[in-house]
Every structure is written in structure tokens, then in C-alpha cells.
Design a protein around this motif. Structure first.
Motif, PDB file in Angstrom:
ATOM      1  N   ILE A  94       3.822  11.745   3.537  1.00 56.75           N
ATOM      2  CA  ILE A  94       4.130  12.119   2.154  1.00 56.75           C
ATOM      3  C   ILE A  94       5.518  12.758   2.149  1.00 56.75           C
ATOM      4  O   ILE A  94       5.742  13.768   2.821  1.00 56.75           O
ATOM      5  N   ILE A  95       6.426  12.182   1.418  1.00 57.96           N
ATOM      6  CA  ILE A  95       7.786  12.709   1.333  1.00 57.96           C
ATOM      7  C   ILE A  95       7.974  13.224  -0.090  1.00 57.96           C
ATOM      8  O   ILE A  95       7.914  12.465  -1.044  1.00 57.96           O
ATOM      9  N   VAL A 113       3.717   7.747   0.999  1.00 56.07           N
ATOM     10  CA  VAL A 113       4.030   8.062  -0.396  1.00 56.07           C
ATOM     11  C   VAL A 113       5.404   8.717  -0.443  1.00 56.07           C
ATOM     12  O   VAL A 113       5.637   9.730   0.218  1.00 56.07           O
ATOM     13  N   VAL A 114       6.303   8.137  -1.177  1.00 57.14           N
ATOM     14  CA  VAL A 114       7.622   8.721  -1.357  1.00 57.14           C
ATOM     15  C   VAL A 114       7.733   9.120  -2.818  1.00 57.14           C
ATOM     16  O   VAL A 114       7.589   8.292  -3.714  1.00 57.14           O
ATOM     17  N   GLY A 129       0.811  -1.219   0.000  1.00 48.23           N
ATOM     18  CA  GLY A 129       0.000   0.000   0.000  1.00 48.23           C
ATOM     19  C   GLY A 129       0.838   1.261   0.000  1.00 48.23           C
ATOM     20  O   GLY A 129       0.317   2.350  -0.171  1.00 48.23           O
ATOM     21  N   ALA A 130       2.138   1.111   0.178  1.00 41.12           N
ATOM     22  CA  ALA A 130       3.007   2.290   0.156  1.00 41.12           C
ATOM     23  C   ALA A 130       3.459   2.546  -1.278  1.00 41.12           C
ATOM     24  O   ALA A 130       3.526   1.632  -2.093  1.00 41.12           O
ATOM     25  N   VAL A 131       3.735   3.825  -1.576  1.00 39.90           N
ATOM     26  CA  VAL A 131       4.268   4.183  -2.894  1.00 39.90           C
ATOM     27  C   VAL A 131       5.750   4.458  -2.709  1.00 39.90           C
ATOM     28  O   VAL A 131       6.133   5.345  -1.950  1.00 39.90           O
ATOM     29  N   PHE A 132       6.565   3.674  -3.365  1.00 36.78           N
ATOM     30  CA  PHE A 132       8.014   3.796  -3.168  1.00 36.78           C
ATOM     31  C   PHE A 132       8.699   3.477  -4.494  1.00 36.78           C
ATOM     32  O   PHE A 132       9.006   2.326  -4.781  1.00 36.78           O
ATOM     33  N   PRO A 133       8.886   4.474  -5.363  1.00 36.19           N
ATOM     34  CA  PRO A 133       9.543   4.217  -6.657  1.00 36.19           C
ATOM     35  C   PRO A 133      11.036   3.989  -6.461  1.00 36.19           C
ATOM     36  O   PRO A 133      11.842   4.906  -6.579  1.00 36.19           O
ATOM     37  N   GLU A 134      11.377   2.776  -6.126  1.00 39.41           N
ATOM     38  CA  GLU A 134      12.712   2.459  -5.615  1.00 39.41           C
ATOM     39  C   GLU A 134      13.840   2.853  -6.564  1.00 39.41           C
ATOM     40  O   GLU A 134      14.910   3.265  -6.125  1.00 39.41           O
ATOM     41  N   SER A 135      13.570   2.751  -7.884  1.00 40.05           N
ATOM     42  CA  SER A 135      14.654   3.001  -8.838  1.00 40.05           C
ATOM     43  C   SER A 135      15.086   4.463  -8.847  1.00 40.05           C
ATOM     44  O   SER A 135      16.187   4.790  -9.288  1.00 40.05           O
ATOM     45  N   SER A 136      14.242   5.356  -8.386  1.00 40.49           N
ATOM     46  CA  SER A 136      14.596   6.773  -8.450  1.00 40.49           C
ATOM     47  C   SER A 136      14.821   7.358  -7.066  1.00 40.49           C
ATOM     48  O   SER A 136      14.718   8.559  -6.882  1.00 40.49           O
ATOM     49  N   ILE A 137      15.103   6.507  -6.094  1.00 41.78           N
ATOM     50  CA  ILE A 137      15.333   7.001  -4.741  1.00 41.78           C
ATOM     51  C   ILE A 137      16.758   6.671  -4.339  1.00 41.78           C
ATOM     52  O   ILE A 137      17.244   5.579  -4.602  1.00 41.78           O
ATOM     53  N   PHE A 138      17.421   7.654  -3.729  1.00 44.29           N
ATOM     54  CA  PHE A 138      18.793   7.436  -3.285  1.00 44.29           C
ATOM     55  C   PHE A 138      18.759   6.914  -1.859  1.00 44.29           C
ATOM     56  O   PHE A 138      18.105   7.501  -1.011  1.00 44.29           O
ATOM     57  N   MET A 139      19.469   5.824  -1.641  1.00 49.97           N
ATOM     58  CA  MET A 139      19.502   5.267  -0.296  1.00 49.97           C
ATOM     59  C   MET A 139      20.937   4.940   0.032  1.00 49.97           C
ATOM     60  O   MET A 139      21.663   4.397  -0.790  1.00 49.97           O
ATOM     61  N   ILE A 140      21.334   5.271   1.237  1.00 51.05           N
ATOM     62  CA  ILE A 140      22.686   4.926   1.664  1.00 51.05           C
ATOM     63  C   ILE A 140      22.622   4.618   3.152  1.00 51.05           C
ATOM     64  O   ILE A 140      21.901   5.295   3.889  1.00 51.05           O
ATOM     65  N   GLY A 141      23.315   3.603   3.586  1.00 52.02           N
ATOM     66  CA  GLY A 141      23.353   3.308   5.014  1.00 52.02           C
ATOM     67  C   GLY A 141      23.332   1.837   5.319  1.00 52.02           C
ATOM     68  O   GLY A 141      23.273   1.000   4.420  1.00 52.02           O
ATOM     69  N   TYR A 142      23.434   1.557   6.626  1.00 55.29           N
ATOM     70  CA  TYR A 142      23.486   0.173   7.097  1.00 55.29           C
ATOM     71  C   TYR A 142      22.211  -0.206   7.846  1.00 55.29           C
ATOM     72  O   TYR A 142      21.826  -1.355   7.893  1.00 55.29           O
ATOM     73  N   TYR A 143      21.595   0.780   8.476  1.00 58.02           N
ATOM     74  CA  TYR A 143      20.427   0.502   9.301  1.00 58.02           C
ATOM     75  C   TYR A 143      19.182   0.367   8.423  1.00 58.02           C
ATOM     76  O   TYR A 143      19.161   0.861   7.301  1.00 58.02           O
ATOM     77  N   PRO A 144      18.147  -0.266   8.936  1.00 62.66           N
ATOM     78  CA  PRO A 144      16.964  -0.499   8.085  1.00 62.66           C
ATOM     79  C   PRO A 144      16.171   0.766   7.788  1.00 62.66           C
ATOM     80  O   PRO A 144      16.134   1.709   8.590  1.00 62.66           O
ATOM     81  N   LEU A 145      15.574   0.756   6.639  1.00 59.23           N
ATOM     82  CA  LEU A 145      14.661   1.819   6.215  1.00 59.23           C
ATOM     83  C   LEU A 145      13.279   1.188   6.114  1.00 59.23           C
ATOM     84  O   LEU A 145      13.106   0.188   5.431  1.00 59.23           O
ATOM     85  N   THR A 146      12.323   1.739   6.837  1.00 61.87           N
ATOM     86  CA  THR A 146      10.991   1.151   6.868  1.00 61.87           C
ATOM     87  C   THR A 146       9.986   2.141   6.308  1.00 61.87           C
ATOM     88  O   THR A 146       9.933   3.284   6.756  1.00 61.87           O
ATOM     89  N   ILE A 147       9.236   1.720   5.338  1.00 64.18           N
ATOM     90  CA  ILE A 147       8.182   2.553   4.760  1.00 64.18           C
ATOM     91  C   ILE A 147       6.867   1.873   5.128  1.00 64.18           C
ATOM     92  O   ILE A 147       6.560   0.789   4.637  1.00 64.18           O
ATOM     93  N   GLU A 148       6.108   2.496   5.999  1.00 69.14           N
ATOM     94  CA  GLU A 148       4.885   1.868   6.505  1.00 69.14           C
ATOM     95  C   GLU A 148       3.753   2.016   5.492  1.00 69.14           C
ATOM     96  O   GLU A 148       3.859   2.758   4.521  1.00 69.14           O
ATOM     97  N   VAL A 205       1.274   8.898  -8.808  1.00 71.47           N
ATOM     98  CA  VAL A 205       2.743   8.971  -8.849  1.00 71.47           C
ATOM     99  C   VAL A 205       3.307   7.908  -9.778  1.00 71.47           C
ATOM    100  O   VAL A 205       2.958   6.740  -9.706  1.00 71.47           O
ATOM    101  N   GLN A 206       4.147   8.357 -10.684  1.00 71.75           N
ATOM    102  CA  GLN A 206       4.758   7.453 -11.657  1.00 71.75           C
ATOM    103  C   GLN A 206       6.197   7.161 -11.260  1.00 71.75           C
ATOM    104  O   GLN A 206       6.833   7.948 -10.582  1.00 71.75           O
ATOM    105  N   VAL A 207       6.653   6.046 -11.745  1.00 69.95           N
ATOM    106  CA  VAL A 207       8.053   5.715 -11.550  1.00 69.95           C
ATOM    107  C   VAL A 207       8.810   6.252 -12.758  1.00 69.95           C
ATOM    108  O   VAL A 207       8.463   5.941 -13.894  1.00 69.95           O
ATOM    109  N   PRO A 208       9.801   7.111 -12.531  1.00 66.76           N
ATOM    110  CA  PRO A 208      10.526   7.637 -13.686  1.00 66.76           C
ATOM    111  C   PRO A 208      11.240   6.514 -14.436  1.00 66.76           C
ATOM    112  O   PRO A 208      11.732   5.580 -13.807  1.00 66.76           O
ATOM    113  N   PRO A 209      11.284   6.600 -15.758  1.00 66.85           N
ATOM    114  CA  PRO A 209      11.944   5.547 -16.526  1.00 66.85           C
ATOM    115  C   PRO A 209      13.437   5.554 -16.278  1.00 66.85           C
ATOM    116  O   PRO A 209      14.033   6.596 -16.033  1.00 66.85           O
TER     117      PRO A 209
END
Lengths: 239, 187
Positions: free
Chosen positions: A69-70, A48-49, A25-44, A232-236
Motif C-alpha cells: 500500500i503506497i 494499492v497506489v 488486480g492492482a489499484v493504480f490511478p495512473e492519471s494522478s500519479i507522477f512518474m519520471i524515469g527511464y527504467y521500468p516501474l512494476t506494480i504487482e 479508492v477513486q481516481v481523481p477527476p
């Protein structure tokens, strides 16, 4: 012979990628999001990201609450350790000419003590986990920079605002664009921070006294989330 | 074999629009570019946030006009509101000869012609900017602000701080004027 040679790879190891848990149920266009770190990232659920959000979990886990909403280009998570920031700050006063400094007797001892403390402090800080938690219905607008430990439900952080590390932002607060909240602040519920720099503060009495207004605000943000889930679309991916 | 010519950063369309490959443009069916518009690196246009009730794709969500420049890292997204119980995004219109500065966030309902938006300015939801306006760098326009034509706005929150001079946007090469030269320089 070797026609299919892969593109030249960098010798630098890739940055660490956090373990991500995205609830249904969460919106998380993973391919266009920058993530860095060791600890977990939780999207409840129902969060909407937008694309181009930067999450940093190098110093602690990041949790995005349900219905949050982020927006684009915002940065969530603690970027640097405290000692690194302190070092940066310490470097600045050293540029001041020595004549302006006051000499304290027994400075050598004090420095030694300080050094001892700081090395112990560094050890303790190395273990210190600086998490970032955004509660239900939090809205982060474009370009905001959130290092706060806790942002409680229904709070709106507008474009380009900076929330320092360890802050506790209360319920239904509003931080206006480009406001800087210094590290470690506690904002009570229904605070509105507006103006320039660190801004001026007032309490939104309507929100604090009117019964049922909180539910209406949360309902409005949930309606917004329902719309964004369709839009929200996922950018190509670009080659 | 000669080395391969490097790929140009910009894609040029038939109508003279220059769109950076590194820009983020979502929902292209809902965006109408007026021609000779430059969209620079990391600029973000959100056409995917459109009005659901109108099924025709011709309704533009975001329409930067002709001869405009959208500088690096600027964000253009349509405004949204709760209207008669439903939450909707509303079409956004940007006029001709508009310069949107770096890192600006534009959620205005409409922007007129010959408008200069400074770097880092934030235009709140449903702002209406009339023709020949200058928004100073870092200005924060609250939601729903209407800026009359020929004014200079700045500050946090933004106020009208002055008027643009005579002949704003008339002299070629001056501020607010034709951006053709600037767009030609982008390659």
C-alpha cells in the motif's frame, strides 16, 4: 481562421516517462500519479497506489510488491545520483574558513589521485543501477520518501520518514514518522525505529518470537487491500 | 477585446466555503463542509475512504467544521481498523475554528473546536483531540492518543507539554480564535 489554436506549448521537452507494468488486480490511478524515469516501474498484483504518489525510475527500476500500500504524496525511487549528492555535500565544507582546515603534505598529489578516482568513480556510478524494491505487504504512509534498495515484506514506513539509498530494511520493521535512515543501512528483521531524527532502535520481540504473528499481520494488510480496491477513486482530471 | 479575467484559484460555495481548484478532494458525497471553511492548494481530503457497511451517503467520512482552514499540502483521511473480522474506515469529525497546518497528516477520529494543528504534525489513527488544543509543529501523535482540552502537545512522540493560556480562542485575531478574518483574506 485559426480558432482551434492549441494552448501554447513549452519548448522544454517533457520529462521521460517510465514503461509501466501494472498487473491485474492492482489499484493504480495512473492519471494522478507522477512518474519520471527511464527504467521500468512494476506494480504487482493487489498492490494499492493512492493518488499523488511520485515514482522516480531515473536511476533504476522500481518494483512494488504484491499487496503493498503506497499512500498519498510519498516518493518512491532514487531521486539524485550519488555524485550529485556528494557534490552538494562537498560544497558545504568549502564555506568553512581555510584556517580551520588541516594541511596535509603532498596534498596536491592526493587531490590529483582523488580526482582521478572520482572521475573513474563517476563513470562506474553512471552505469550503476539503483533499483528500489518493495516486497509483499509493505505499507508506505503519506509523505514518506523511500530510496531504499530493498524493503522486505510486512514493513511499515510511516508518514514523512526518509529511507536513504541502498538501505536494506528487514521483514516486519516499523519506521515511525519523520525518522531518517541514513544511506546504506541494514536493518534486521522486526526492528522498530522510533523517536526523533535518526531515532532509537529496538527489536519487536513479540513479532520475532510469537509464531503465526507474521501471517496474521500479512492477512490484516491483505484485508485492508481488499477494502481499498473497492474504495479508492481516481481523481477527476481538471481542465 | 479586453483580456480574459484570470480564473480565481478558489471556488466559493453558497455557504462561504472556499475550495482551491488545486486541492484534491475525493469522494465528495462523503464530505460535509460546515461553511466558511477554506481548503487550500494541494490539500487532500479523502472522502472515498468511507465505511462500506452504511449505505446512506449522509454519513460523513470527513467533516471539517465551520470556519476552519486546511492549509496547503495537508492531508485529511479517516482512520481505519480491523473490527470484528472486517477492515473498516471510520467517520472522522473536525470541529469549528480548526486550523490544520501545512503538510499535516490527520488521521484522528475527532477534533474539537478551536484547535490549532501545527505544520507537519502527524495525528495518528483514532486520536481524539478535545476542544482548545494546540498541537505544535512537527508533533507526532501516536495512534489512539487522547488529548484533553486546553493542552499543548508536542514532540516525537508527542506529550502534553503545557496548557494553553487563559482566553484561548476568545480574543479575535489571537491563536485558536475565530478564523473568519484569515478566511476572508484567502482569495
Amino acid at each position: 481562421m485559426s480558432t482551434a489554436t492549441p494552448a501554447r506549448r513549452s519548448a522544454v521537452p517533457p520529462p521521460p516517462r517510465p514503461p509501466v507494468k501494472v498487473y491485474p488486480g492492482a489499484v493504480f490511478p495512473e492519471s494522478s500519479i507522477f512518474m519520471i524515469g527511464y527504467y521500468p516501474l512494476t506494480i504487482e498484483p493487489h498492490a494499492v497506489v493512492h493518488p499523488r504518489v511520485r515514482f522516480t525510475t531515473l536511476h533504476g527500476p522500481v518494483r512494488i510488491g504484491p499487496g503493498a500500500i503506497i499512500s498519498e504524496k510519498s516518493m518512491i525511487g532514487v531521486q539524485y545520483t550519488e555524485q550529485k549528492q556528494q557534490k552538494q555535500q562537498q560544497q558545504q565544507p568549502e564555506q568553512i574558513p581555510p584556517a580551520t582546515r588541516t594541511t596535509v603534505p603532498g596534498q596536491g598529489q592526493g587531490q590529483a589521485q582523488e580526482q582521478g578516482e572520482s572521475s573513474e568513480g563517476e563513470k562506474s556510478q553512471a552505469r550503476k543501477v539503483e533499483s528500489v524494491t518493495l516486497e509483499r505487504g509493505v505499507i508506505i504512509e503519506p509523505g514518506a520518501y523511500v530510496e531504499a534498495e530493498l524493503v522486505r515484506e510486512g514493513t511499515v514506513i510511516e508518514a514523512g520518514a526518509k529511507i536513504g539509498r541502498g538501505c536494506h530494511i528487514g521483514r516486519f520493521c516499523k519506521i515511525c514518522p519523520y525518522i531518517t535512515i541514513p544511506p546504506g543501512e541494514n536493518l534486521p528483521d522486526y526492528t522498530v525505529v522510533y523517536g526523533n531524527g535518526e531515532g532509537e532502535r529496538r527489536i519487536d520481540h513479540a513479532g520475532a518470537t510469537e509464531p503465526g504473528l507474521d501471517e496474521l499481520r500479512l492477512r490484516m494488510s491483505s484485508v485492508h487491500v481488499n477494502l481499498l480496491k473497492k474504495l479508492v477513486q481516481v481523481p477527476p482530471k481538471k481542465g | 477585446m479586453p483580456p480574459k479575467a484570470p480564473k480565481s484559484e478558489y471556488i466559493e460555495t453558497d455557504t462561504g466555503n472556499k475550495v482551491s481548484r488545486r486541492s484534491i478532494i475525493l469522494g465528495t458525497p462523503h464530505i460535509i463542509l460546515g461553511g466558511r471553511t477554506a481548503i487550500q492548494t494541494e490539500a487532500c481530503l479523502r472522502g472515498d475512504l468511507h465505511r462500506l457497511s452504511s449505505p446512506s451517503t449522509s454519513t460523513s467520512t470527513s467533516a471539517p467544521g465551520g470556519t476552519s482552514v486546511i492549509a496547503p499540502s495537508a492531508l485529511i483521511r479517516p482512520p481505519s481498523r480491523l473490527h470484528r473480522g472486517t477492515y473498516t474506515y471510520v467517520a472522522q469529525k473536525i470541529g469549528d475554528h480548526v486550523l490544520v497546518g501545512e503538510r499535516a497528516v490527520v488521521e484522528a477520529a475527532s477534533i474539537g473546536n478551536h484547535v490549532v494543528i501545527g505544520a507537519g504534525a502527524v495525528l495518528g489513527k483514532f486520536c481524539i483531540i478535545k476542544d482548545g488544543v494546540k498541537v505544535l509543529d512537527g508533533a507526532v501523535l501516536p495512534a489512539g492518543m487522547v488529548v484533553p482540552s486546553g493542552s499543548v502537545v508536542g514532540g516525537r512522540p508527542a506529550r502534553i507539554v503545557g496548557e494553553v493560556g487563559e482566553g484561548w480562542g476568545m480574543l479575535p485575531g489571537s491563536e485558536g480564535a475565530d478564523l473568519r478574518e484569515r478566511i476572508r483574506a484567502i482569495a
